[in-house]
Motif scaffolding. Structure first.
Motif, PDB file in Angstrom:
ATOM      1  N   ILE A 111      -4.350  -0.428  -5.029  1.00 17.50           N
ATOM      2  CA  ILE A 111      -3.759  -1.419  -5.939  1.00 17.50           C
ATOM      3  C   ILE A 111      -2.530  -2.061  -5.293  1.00 17.50           C
ATOM      4  CG2 ILE A 111      -2.593  -1.704  -8.164  1.00 17.50           C
ATOM      5  CD1 ILE A 111      -4.463   0.560  -9.204  1.00 17.50           C
ATOM      6  N   GLY A 112      -1.699  -1.262  -4.665  1.00 15.67           N
ATOM      7  CA  GLY A 112      -0.505  -1.790  -3.996  1.00 15.67           C
ATOM      8  C   GLY A 112      -0.843  -2.728  -2.852  1.00 15.67           C
ATOM      9  N   ALA A 113      -1.899  -2.400  -2.087  1.00 18.53           N
ATOM     10  CA  ALA A 113      -2.306  -3.274  -0.981  1.00 18.53           C
ATOM     11  C   ALA A 113      -2.798  -4.612  -1.511  1.00 18.53           C
ATOM     12  CB  ALA A 113      -3.395  -2.598  -0.155  1.00 18.53           C
ATOM     13  N   GLU A 114      -3.529  -4.594  -2.611  1.00 13.97           N
ATOM     14  CA  GLU A 114      -4.012  -5.844  -3.214  1.00 13.97           C
ATOM     15  C   GLU A 114      -2.851  -6.703  -3.685  1.00 13.97           C
ATOM     16  OE1 GLU A 114      -6.377  -8.837  -4.482  1.00 13.97           O
ATOM     17  OE2 GLU A 114      -7.011  -7.118  -3.312  1.00 13.97           O
ATOM     18  N   GLY A 123       0.273  -6.513  -2.608  1.00  7.55           N
ATOM     19  CA  GLY A 123       1.027  -6.917  -1.422  1.00  7.55           C
ATOM     20  C   GLY A 123       0.350  -8.033  -0.645  1.00  7.55           C
ATOM     21  N   ALA A 124      -0.989  -8.045  -0.619  1.00  6.38           N
ATOM     22  CA  ALA A 124      -1.708  -9.102   0.099  1.00  6.38           C
ATOM     23  C   ALA A 124      -1.518 -10.457  -0.569  1.00  6.38           C
ATOM     24  CB  ALA A 124      -3.194  -8.760   0.177  1.00  6.38           C
ATOM     25  N   GLU A 125      -1.267 -10.453  -1.860  1.00  5.72           N
ATOM     26  CA  GLU A 125      -1.058 -11.706  -2.581  1.00  5.72           C
ATOM     27  C   GLU A 125       0.363 -12.239  -2.407  1.00  5.72           C
ATOM     28  OE1 GLU A 125      -3.409 -13.490  -4.159  1.00  5.72           O
ATOM     29  OE2 GLU A 125      -4.794 -11.995  -3.369  1.00  5.72           O
ATOM     30  N   HIS A 126       1.279 -11.396  -1.978  1.00  8.72           N
ATOM     31  CA  HIS A 126       2.677 -11.793  -1.830  1.00  8.72           C
ATOM     32  C   HIS A 126       2.950 -12.168  -0.379  1.00  8.72           C
ATOM     33  CE1 HIS A 126       6.983 -11.851  -2.378  1.00  8.72           C
ATOM     34  NE2 HIS A 126       7.104 -11.053  -1.340  1.00  8.72           N
ATOM     35  N   THR A 127       3.387 -13.390  -0.153  1.00  9.69           N
ATOM     36  CA  THR A 127       3.763 -13.801   1.196  1.00  9.69           C
ATOM     37  C   THR A 127       5.247 -14.157   1.208  1.00  9.69           C
ATOM     38  OG1 THR A 127       3.140 -16.096   0.752  1.00  9.69           O
ATOM     39  CG2 THR A 127       1.492 -14.705   1.789  1.00  9.69           C
ATOM     40  N   SER A 128       5.871 -13.916   2.327  1.00 13.71           N
ATOM     41  CA  SER A 128       7.270 -14.272   2.494  1.00 13.71           C
ATOM     42  C   SER A 128       7.424 -15.105   3.763  1.00 13.71           C
ATOM     43  CB  SER A 128       8.149 -13.022   2.564  1.00 13.71           C
ATOM     44  OG  SER A 128       7.794 -12.258   3.691  1.00 13.71           O
ATOM     45  N   GLU A 129       8.454 -15.909   3.781  1.00 18.88           N
ATOM     46  CA  GLU A 129       8.721 -16.741   4.944  1.00 18.88           C
ATOM     47  C   GLU A 129       9.531 -15.948   5.966  1.00 18.88           C
ATOM     48  OE1 GLU A 129       7.950 -19.996   5.640  1.00 18.88           O
ATOM     49  OE2 GLU A 129       6.751 -20.164   3.817  1.00 18.88           O
ATOM     50  N   ARG A 130       9.106 -15.976   7.180  1.00 15.61           N
ATOM     51  CA  ARG A 130       9.854 -15.373   8.273  1.00 15.61           C
ATOM     52  C   ARG A 130      10.083 -16.494   9.291  1.00 15.61           C
ATOM     53  NH1 ARG A 130      10.215  -9.777   9.910  1.00 15.61           N
ATOM     54  NH2 ARG A 130      10.983  -9.680   7.804  1.00 15.61           N
ATOM     55  N   TRP A 131      11.324 -16.876   9.488  1.00  8.64           N
ATOM     56  CA  TRP A 131      11.658 -17.966  10.399  1.00  8.64           C
ATOM     57  C   TRP A 131      11.993 -17.409  11.775  1.00  8.64           C
ATOM     58  CZ3 TRP A 131      11.075 -23.045   9.262  1.00  8.64           C
ATOM     59  CH2 TRP A 131      10.838 -23.345   7.930  1.00  8.64           C
ATOM     60  N   ARG A 132      11.460 -18.054  12.791  1.00 12.50           N
ATOM     61  CA  ARG A 132      11.690 -17.642  14.178  1.00 12.50           C
ATOM     62  C   ARG A 132      12.327 -18.803  14.931  1.00 12.50           C
ATOM     63  NH1 ARG A 132       9.416 -17.786  19.313  1.00 12.50           N
ATOM     64  NH2 ARG A 132       7.685 -19.130  18.760  1.00 12.50           N
ATOM     65  N   ALA A 139       0.832  -1.204   0.000  1.00  5.83           N
ATOM     66  CA  ALA A 139       0.000   0.000   0.000  1.00  5.83           C
ATOM     67  C   ALA A 139       0.870   1.259   0.000  1.00  5.83           C
ATOM     68  CB  ALA A 139      -0.928  -0.002   1.210  1.00  5.83           C
ATOM     69  N   CYS A 140       1.956   1.257   0.757  1.00  3.50           N
ATOM     70  CA  CYS A 140       2.851   2.427   0.800  1.00  3.50           C
ATOM     71  C   CYS A 140       3.526   2.659  -0.546  1.00  3.50           C
ATOM     72  CB  CYS A 140       3.890   2.244   1.899  1.00  3.50           C
ATOM     73  SG  CYS A 140       3.203   2.317   3.561  1.00  3.50           S
ATOM     74  N   PHE A 196      -4.411   7.472  -3.173  1.00  5.08           N
ATOM     75  CA  PHE A 196      -5.429   6.550  -2.670  1.00  5.08           C
ATOM     76  C   PHE A 196      -5.600   5.347  -3.593  1.00  5.08           C
ATOM     77  CE2 PHE A 196      -9.893   5.158  -2.518  1.00  5.08           C
ATOM     78  CZ  PHE A 196      -9.935   4.704  -1.205  1.00  5.08           C
ATOM     79  N   LEU A 197      -5.768   5.619  -4.888  1.00  2.00           N
ATOM     80  CA  LEU A 197      -5.955   4.519  -5.842  1.00  2.00           C
ATOM     81  C   LEU A 197      -4.697   3.662  -5.947  1.00  2.00           C
ATOM     82  CD1 LEU A 197      -7.961   6.325  -8.663  1.00  2.00           C
ATOM     83  CD2 LEU A 197      -8.822   4.756  -6.914  1.00  2.00           C
ATOM     84  N   GLY A 198      -3.533   4.299  -5.962  1.00  2.00           N
ATOM     85  CA  GLY A 198      -2.279   3.536  -5.983  1.00  2.00           C
ATOM     86  C   GLY A 198      -2.110   2.694  -4.732  1.00  2.00           C
ATOM     87  N   GLY A 199      -2.523   3.240  -3.586  1.00  2.00           N
ATOM     88  CA  GLY A 199      -2.456   2.485  -2.334  1.00  2.00           C
ATOM     89  C   GLY A 199      -3.358   1.272  -2.348  1.00  2.00           C
TER      90      GLY A 199
END
Length: 114
Positions: free
Chosen positions: A76-79, A81-90, A33-34, A71-74
């Motif tokens: 589209i960017g949020a959509e 970004g929501a489809e992209h997931t990354s692995e974060r290992w803890r 979104a940013c 607003f419109l770019g945000g």
């Protein structure tokens, strides 16, 4: 631990485990979104700036369109970004799985898919 192709779980002594990590998937909705808001505002600014070269008095129009572009770019960017997931290992502290050292037993099952 369960291993693909084996019928029975594979036992690993707790004392021989030196590290354990768990995966925590993360979505990039806010970051998308940013980036989208910045890109949308920038594109609107550039487009209106080029259009206002012919009419210098139309500069107010540039600044009125930037929030809408952001607003419109945000959105589209949020959509995206929501489809992209990354692995974060803890790393899991081993004392959490070993528990008290008073002779109590503990069972751990892990499934590995290949």
């Amino acid at each position: 631990m369960e291993v693909a192709g084996r019928d029975a779980p594979l036992g690993i002594p707790l004392a021989s485990i030196i590290a354990l990590e768990v995966s925590r998937p993360q979505r990039a909705t806010v970051m998308g979104a940013c980036f989208g808001a910045a890109a949308g505002a920038g594109l609107v600014y550039l487009a209106f700036k080029v259009m206002s070269l012919e009419d210098p008095e139309g500069a107010w129009f540039i600044y009125s369109g930037i929030p809408l572009g952001a607003f419109l770019g945000g959105l589209i960017g949020a959509e995206i970004g929501a489809e992209h997931t990354s692995e974060r290992w803890r790393t899991v502290p081993l004392r959490e799985i070993r528990g008290p050292q008073s002779g109590m037993s503990f069972s751990l099952s892990i499934s590995l898919l290949f």
